[in-house]
Scaffold this motif. Structure first.
Motif, mmCIF file in Angstrom:
data_model
loop_
_atom_site.group_PDB
_atom_site.id
_atom_site.type_symbol
_atom_site.label_atom_id
_atom_site.label_comp_id
_atom_site.label_asym_id
_atom_site.label_seq_id
_atom_site.Cartn_x
_atom_site.Cartn_y
_atom_site.Cartn_z
ATOM 1 N N ARG A 223 32.505 41.483 43.326
ATOM 2 C CA ARG A 223 33.764 40.798 43.020
ATOM 3 C C ARG A 223 33.528 39.393 42.495
ATOM 4 N NH1 ARG A 223 36.220 42.009 47.801
ATOM 5 N NH2 ARG A 223 36.424 39.900 48.633
ATOM 6 N N HIS A 224 32.390 38.804 42.881
ATOM 7 C CA HIS A 224 32.065 37.443 42.461
ATOM 8 C C HIS A 224 30.637 37.413 41.917
ATOM 9 C CE1 HIS A 224 35.680 35.905 44.517
ATOM 10 N NE2 HIS A 224 35.358 36.720 45.502
ATOM 11 N N PRO A 225 30.448 37.866 40.691
ATOM 12 C CA PRO A 225 29.085 37.961 40.138
ATOM 13 C C PRO A 225 28.382 36.622 39.972
ATOM 14 C CG PRO A 225 30.740 38.409 38.449
ATOM 15 C CD PRO A 225 31.465 38.383 39.756
ATOM 16 N N ASP A 226 29.139 35.523 40.011
ATOM 17 C CA ASP A 226 28.513 34.207 39.882
ATOM 18 C C ASP A 226 28.323 33.528 41.237
ATOM 19 O OD1 ASP A 226 31.208 33.851 40.379
ATOM 20 O OD2 ASP A 226 31.459 32.185 38.982
ATOM 21 N N ALA A 227 28.633 34.236 42.328
ATOM 22 C CA ALA A 227 28.501 33.646 43.655
ATOM 23 C C ALA A 227 27.035 33.580 44.063
ATOM 24 C CB ALA A 227 29.288 34.447 44.684
ATOM 25 N N VAL A 228 26.627 32.436 44.597
ATOM 26 C CA VAL A 228 25.236 32.262 45.035
ATOM 27 C C VAL A 228 25.122 32.151 46.548
ATOM 28 C CG1 VAL A 228 24.462 31.272 42.859
ATOM 29 C CG2 VAL A 228 25.370 29.762 44.647
ATOM 30 N N ALA A 229 26.220 31.811 47.224
ATOM 31 C CA ALA A 229 26.158 31.627 48.672
ATOM 32 C C ALA A 229 27.548 31.788 49.269
ATOM 33 C CB ALA A 229 25.603 30.240 49.017
ATOM 34 N N GLU A 230 27.574 31.989 50.600
ATOM 35 C CA GLU A 230 28.838 32.004 51.327
ATOM 36 C C GLU A 230 28.731 31.113 52.554
ATOM 37 O OE1 GLU A 230 29.852 35.924 52.873
ATOM 38 O OE2 GLU A 230 28.690 35.531 54.694
ATOM 39 N N ALA A 231 29.841 30.441 52.852
ATOM 40 C CA ALA A 231 29.935 29.595 54.038
ATOM 41 C C ALA A 231 31.369 29.692 54.534
ATOM 42 C CB ALA A 231 29.527 28.162 53.706
ATOM 43 N N MET A 232 31.764 28.803 55.435
ATOM 44 C CA MET A 232 33.062 28.977 56.086
ATOM 45 C C MET A 232 34.016 27.794 55.957
ATOM 46 S SD MET A 232 31.937 30.962 59.610
ATOM 47 C CE MET A 232 33.608 31.537 59.952
ATOM 48 N N GLU A 233 33.618 26.719 55.277
ATOM 49 C CA GLU A 233 34.479 25.527 55.261
ATOM 50 C C GLU A 233 34.809 24.968 53.886
ATOM 51 O OE1 GLU A 233 32.573 26.322 58.858
ATOM 52 O OE2 GLU A 233 31.469 25.490 57.135
#
Length: 265
Positions: free
Chosen positions: A196-206
């Motif tokens: 869904r997010h091909p340019d996403a490099v990381a995930e966090a929560m804030e």
């Protein structure tokens, strides 16, 4: 102006950033504490050369025009606490001039390795929306009036602030950083997010919550993360917290240099 506000989720992240901000420049002598018995020392304040003051008695760290505050975990508390800090500073006549959300994160496999430093090109509310039989629908595609969405589901990093950080951290990976309320923990959910997010490099929560607070205050925003684990099936044995915190400290050294004069106006 007060300077730069850096918000983290937890005190350990704030301390890692503090360590980097207090690191002396290469070749310089270590910072000296205030003489024993002086009132600043008694109050838990270390007085450094050139009038730099660092508050060490509490969780708030102030150094060289940078304030670092751990505000809590998740987009709601991070956004609300950041908005309060910005409002109080403005009411006191000492408004901040930029905001950075910083801390550790999960990195998408093949996009950001464990130990890497990540700069967000934009911060995205990845799970704000609705499920449907055909897949996830972002909230801004549900037909709601634009005025109810504030900044929308994605907040871009301020170009000037991001450029300064990229110059100070040339090895950093740049891309979308997703904000989630539930950390990804299965192969299926991580694959769905990556698709869904091909340019996403990381995930966090804030990040998104902090970004909305900054946008509502009209301030430049950026997000800086270091990677502690791959996004995917939850496996605490694969987490490398020590490496991520060390990278956060190293990034904070550059952060202090980059924001010596962050974008204004």
């Amino acid at each position: 102006m007060t300077g730069l506000l850096v918000v983290t989720a937890v005190p350990a992240e704030a301390e890692a950033i503090r360590a980097g901000l207090l690191a002396p420049p290469a070749g310089a002598a270590p910072h000296a504490a205030a003489p024993a018995g002086t009132s600043p020392a008694a109050a838990g304040v270390t007085v450094l050369p050139a009038g730099v003051t660092v508050v060490t008695a509490g969780v708030t760290v102030v150094t060289a025009g940078v304030t670092v505050v751990p505000v809590g975990v998740g987009p709601a508390v991070a956004g609300a606490a950041t908005a309060r800090l910005l409002a109080l500073a403005e009411a006191a006549g000492r408004p901040y001039r930029a905001v950075v959300s910083a801390g550790i994160a999960g990195g998408f496999v093949g996009r950001a390795a464990v130990g890497a430093t990540v700069l967000a090109s934009r911060s995205v509310a990845a799970d704000l929306g609705a499920e449907s039989p055909t897949g996830f629908i972002p909230v801004d595609q549900l037909g709601m009036p634009a005025e109810l969405l504030g900044t929308g589901t994605a907040v871009p990093a301020d170009p000037g602030l991001l450029a300064a950080l990229r110059a100070a951290l040339p090895a950093a990976t740049v891309g979308t950083v997703l904000t989630v309320s539930t950390v990804t923990g299965t192969a299926a959910s991580s694959a769905a997010l990556a698709d869904r997010h091909p340019d996403a490099v990381a995930e966090a929560m804030e990040g998104y919550g902090v970004a909305v607070a900054a946008a509502q205050a009209g301030l430049p925003f950026a997000e800086l993360r270091t990677v502690s684990n791959p996004v995917g099936p939850r496996d605490r044995g694969a987490w490398r917290m020590r490496e991520a915190f060390a990278a956060l400290t190293a990034s904070a050294v550059a952060l202090g240099q980059a924001v010596a004069g962050p974008a204004q106006g």
